[in-house]
Design a protein around this motif. Structure first.
Motif, PDB file in Angstrom:
ATOM      1  N   VAL A 434       0.747  -1.095   0.092  1.00 62.94           N
ATOM      2  CA  VAL A 434       0.056   0.066   0.087  1.00 62.94           C
ATOM      3  C   VAL A 434       0.916   1.175  -0.198  1.00 62.94           C
ATOM      4  N   PRO A 435       0.507   2.319  -0.716  1.00 62.92           N
ATOM      5  CA  PRO A 435       1.418   3.547  -0.709  1.00 62.92           C
ATOM      6  C   PRO A 435       1.320   4.142   0.689  1.00 62.92           C
ATOM      7  N   ASN A 436       2.267   5.035   0.848  1.00 59.84           N
ATOM      8  CA  ASN A 436       2.217   5.833   2.123  1.00 59.84           C
ATOM      9  C   ASN A 436       1.689   6.992   1.835  1.00 59.84           C
ATOM     10  N   PHE A 437       0.243   7.159   1.936  1.00 60.16           N
ATOM     11  CA  PHE A 437      -0.429   8.166   1.705  1.00 60.16           C
ATOM     12  C   PHE A 437      -0.428   9.018   2.992  1.00 60.16           C
ATOM     13  N   ARG A 534     -10.680  12.303  -3.354  1.00 59.65           N
ATOM     14  CA  ARG A 534     -10.497  10.943  -3.909  1.00 59.65           C
ATOM     15  C   ARG A 534      -9.512  10.437  -4.588  1.00 59.65           C
ATOM     16  N   SER A 535      -8.446  10.988  -4.095  1.00 62.66           N
ATOM     17  CA  SER A 535      -6.914  10.331  -4.434  1.00 62.66           C
ATOM     18  C   SER A 535      -6.868   9.111  -3.942  1.00 62.66           C
ATOM     19  N   ILE A 536      -6.897   8.691  -2.552  1.00 69.72           N
ATOM     20  CA  ILE A 536      -6.606   7.573  -2.143  1.00 69.72           C
ATOM     21  C   ILE A 536      -7.718   6.463  -2.651  1.00 69.72           C
ATOM     22  N   CYS A 537      -9.012   6.814  -2.657  1.00 70.51           N
ATOM     23  CA  CYS A 537     -10.024   5.746  -3.037  1.00 70.51           C
ATOM     24  C   CYS A 537      -9.605   5.359  -4.605  1.00 70.51           C
ATOM     25  N   THR A 538      -9.109   6.294  -5.225  1.00 68.98           N
ATOM     26  CA  THR A 538      -8.936   6.118  -6.601  1.00 68.98           C
ATOM     27  C   THR A 538      -7.654   5.289  -6.858  1.00 68.98           C
ATOM     28  N   GLU A 539      -6.496   5.601  -6.055  1.00 69.93           N
ATOM     29  CA  GLU A 539      -5.324   4.676  -6.482  1.00 69.93           C
ATOM     30  C   GLU A 539      -5.700   3.393  -5.728  1.00 69.93           C
ATOM     31  N   LEU A 540      -6.452   3.050  -4.895  1.00 74.00           N
ATOM     32  CA  LEU A 540      -6.832   1.722  -4.165  1.00 74.00           C
ATOM     33  C   LEU A 540      -7.867   1.103  -5.126  1.00 74.00           C
TER      34      LEU A 540
END
Length: 659
Positions: A434-437, A534-540
């Motif tokens: 998982v990226p380190n958001f 929506r950056s986190i939801c989009t990448e995941l």
């Protein structure tokens, strides 16, 4: 006028006959240049292009210099006229000459200093473990200092790709740079050499955040095995401003890292060459009880020491301008109690107490869109409907300005479409890290996901929107089961595209459903991420294209993701928006995944904690009896099947958890 007099004076000189024609041509060329070239315009161009030369031309000159060193070594390698005394040691002459030149470059361009050289032994082996800057200039300078002042060579472990660069292999050979294995490095140290290793490698060099100097060692243990195998003391090393001289662009760091993780090709561009102050600090040697210490303990100890050096010597967040100003300003004691720096240090594992976690504490600061007036409600409302990071929005805004809103909107629309295209094709798969958001929640701001996980598991679950019936009942049930997740060392994070303020207001409704009364507070036993862009939801891959709000913006899906302490995705479940999740089933999933991480077993259908399990097909019968049954073959029941194959092996008892 002065130039004309100078040309006339050169013409009046009585030059030798063989030089006279050449002088006449030179003076004719100078006269033409003075008459026909606009020197004022050239001066303007120089002023205009000076930043470009500083940022981009200097790195090219640096590469050319490295190739100049290669040519220098090549010449030395073919000098047959060298005296007999140098016939077997011309490499030493080349090494000292190049080291002297690099030492001069370091002193002039970076004001380079080396502190702690007394910790380097005059004889015998030592292993330098260092934090990797964007380019290892500090290592080049350190090698030069040791050659000149200690008359010792520092062998280095480099990434394999540098040996494939044309012309670099002779230079690597000259300065003992190797892409050695654990066995080769151990042998180097046993022979009494000095060796340096950067456990972070290319990943740390290109993708570490200059704001916090995060250590990206992951779970690497090779260097720790070298330390134990060679029984060599460790000298921790850190160089101030090593990430300020050269940097990687922030705007594409995540994309280039994705490419690197998939292909191991370091495609991330580098810019810089800034003349920042560089000071290398060598810590006291670290000794271990090599007969009893484990590689994990060695890694944790060395990592803690490097973090401590970052805390003590590096001003955070990193700044190119402050690094340049340090060349002329007197060193001052760093104030670690300043709120911003203290928070950054704490997140990097170097707070007021010694860090005990061995996780990758990566922190990415979220910039605010400074310079945009708060009255520009039209722009802010427009931006909130598109998936763009604040830093990218700021760059576009600075370039286009308020007068170019139409073109600004077109560019933002383009990036939204591009991001949506990527997100639908590069969603996380099982086993991905998982990226380190960096995120805000209903309780705190600017949190790092990896720091939030720590050494625990993480259940990240998304819901479409706050103040909706199904989501309210789901989070109410999760509040009741929070102690069960805590017993299993599972951190909980909810996420939706609503704001932190909306989350806090909605929490009261959730607590009211749990307790059955209206007089409740807004504190929940877990936090809710405000993923407004929506950056986190989009990448995941948590965006549901079929669920939109009143503005036509896609909502987050009803998803559950379980991540292990190694930050890798262990399980993923997606539910439709109309179907509420069964958190008792999710608890069963957690039990099964955690059990599979402890022993090579699998769980049958409808399994619950404490019931019998089955052996994985890849295990031999001998291993099943020895490892899973505690040596008792009666605890392994092979179910007879019509096919005659003996693949369904039921394990009774819990001996596999005790082995």
């Amino acid at each position: 006028m002065a130039i004309s007099e100078w040309i006339q004076a050169l013409q009046d000189v009585a030059w030798p006959g063989f030089l006279q024609p050449h002088v006449e041509v030179l003076l004719l060329w100078i006269t033409w240049a003075v008459d026909y070239i606009d020197l004022d315009y050239l001066e303007y161009l120089l002023w205009l292009l000076l930043p470009f030369f500083i940022l981009f031309i200097f790195p090219i000159f640096l590469v050319l210099f490295i190739y100049g060193c290669v040519i220098f070594v090549h010449i030395y390698g073919h000098r047959h006229q060298i005296r007999e005394a140098y016939h077997t040691s011309y490499w030493e002459g080349a090494r000292v000459a190049i080291a002297s030149f690099w030492d001069g470059v370091g002193n002039v361009w970076h004001g380079y200093e080396l502190k702690g050289i007394e910790n380097v032994p005059d004889e015998g082996s030592a292993l330098f473990i260092y934090y990797h800057g964007c380019l290892p200039l500090d290592v080049y300078y350190l090698i030069s200092k040791l050659v000149i002042h200690k008359n010792r060579s520092l062998h280095c472990v480099g990434d394999k790709f540098i040996f494939k660069i044309p012309g670099w292999r002779p230079l690597c050979k000259l300065f003992s740079i190797t892409a050695g294995t654990v066995e080769e490095c151990t042998e180097e140290l046993k022979e009494g050499n000095l060796l340096c290793i950067a456990p972070g490698g290319v990943r740390e060099a290109l993708f570490s955040d200059p704001n916090v100097y995060d250590i990206l060692w992951g779970k690497r243990l090779g260097f720790a095995k070298v330390i134990i195998g060679s029984k060599t003391p460790v000298i921790p090393m850190f160089t101030e401003n090593c990430r300020e001289s050269f940097r990687t662009p922030e705007w594409g760091r995540s994309f280039f890292r994705w490419i690197y993780e998939k292909t191991k090709i370091p495609l991330c561009p580098i810019y810089g060459g800034f003349p920042v102050k560089m000071i290398t600090h060598l810590g006291k040697p670290i000794y271990f009880d090599f007969d009893t210490v484990t590689p994990e303990e060695v890694r944790k100890t060395v990592k803690r020491e490097i973090r401590s050096m970052i805390k003590e010597h590096q001003r955070l967040p990193g700044s190119v301008w402050q690094g340049i100003a340090q060349r002329w300003s007197a060193p001052s004691k760093k104030k670690t109690d300043e709120p911003e720096q203290a928070e950054l240090l704490q997140r990097n594992g170097a707070g007021t107490t010694s860090p005990t976690s061995d996780s990758e504490d990566v922190v990415v600061l979220r910039r605010e869109r400074s310079g945009i007036d708060n009255d520009d409600a039209e722009i802010d409302e427009f931006l909130d409907n598109f998936i763009l990071t604040d830093s990218l929005q700021m760059r576009l805004w600075c370039c286009l300005g308020n007068q170019n809103l139409f073109f600004y909107a077109i560019i933002v629309r383009f990036f939204k479409s591009l991001f949506c295209f990527i997100s639908t094709r590069f969603t996380m798969k099982l086993g991905d890290t998982v990226p380190n958001f960096t995120f805000d929640t209903d309780l705190r701001k600017d949190q790092s996901l990896h720091s939030y996980i720590g050494d625990n598991w993480l259940m990240l679950f998304s819901h479409p929107a706050d103040f909706t019936p199904v989501c309210t009942t789901e989070l109410a049930e999760l509040v009741k089961l929070a102690p069960e997740f805590s017993m299993r060392h599972v951190e909980i994070l909810a996420i939706s595209i609503d704001s932190s303020e909306t989350h806090r207001a909605w929490a009261k409704d959730i607590n009211a459903v749990v307790k059955g009364c209206l007089s409740v507070g807004h504190h929940l036993p877990f936090e809710i991420i405000a993923d407004t862009d929506r950056s986190i939801c989009t990448e995941l891959g948590m965006i549901d294209p079929d669920e939109v709000n009143s503005q036509g913006i896609c909502l987050s899906a009803r998803a559950v993701m379980l991540f292990g302490p190694d930050r890798k995705l262990k399980s993923k479940i997606l539910y439709p928006a109309t179907f509420g999740r069964n958190f008792v089933e999710i608890l069963r999933m957690v039990d099964g995944v955690q059990l599979g991480s402890k022993a090579p077993v699998a769980t049958p259908a409808n399994w619950t904690s404490g019931k019998n399990v089955i052996a994985q097909p890849s295990l031999s019968q001998e291993r099943v009896v020895e490892e899973l049954c505690g040596g008792d073959p009666d605890k392994c029941k092979i179910v007879p099947l019509p096919s005659g194959k003996r693949y369904l092996r039921v394990i009774e008892g819990d001996a596999y958890l005790k082995s």
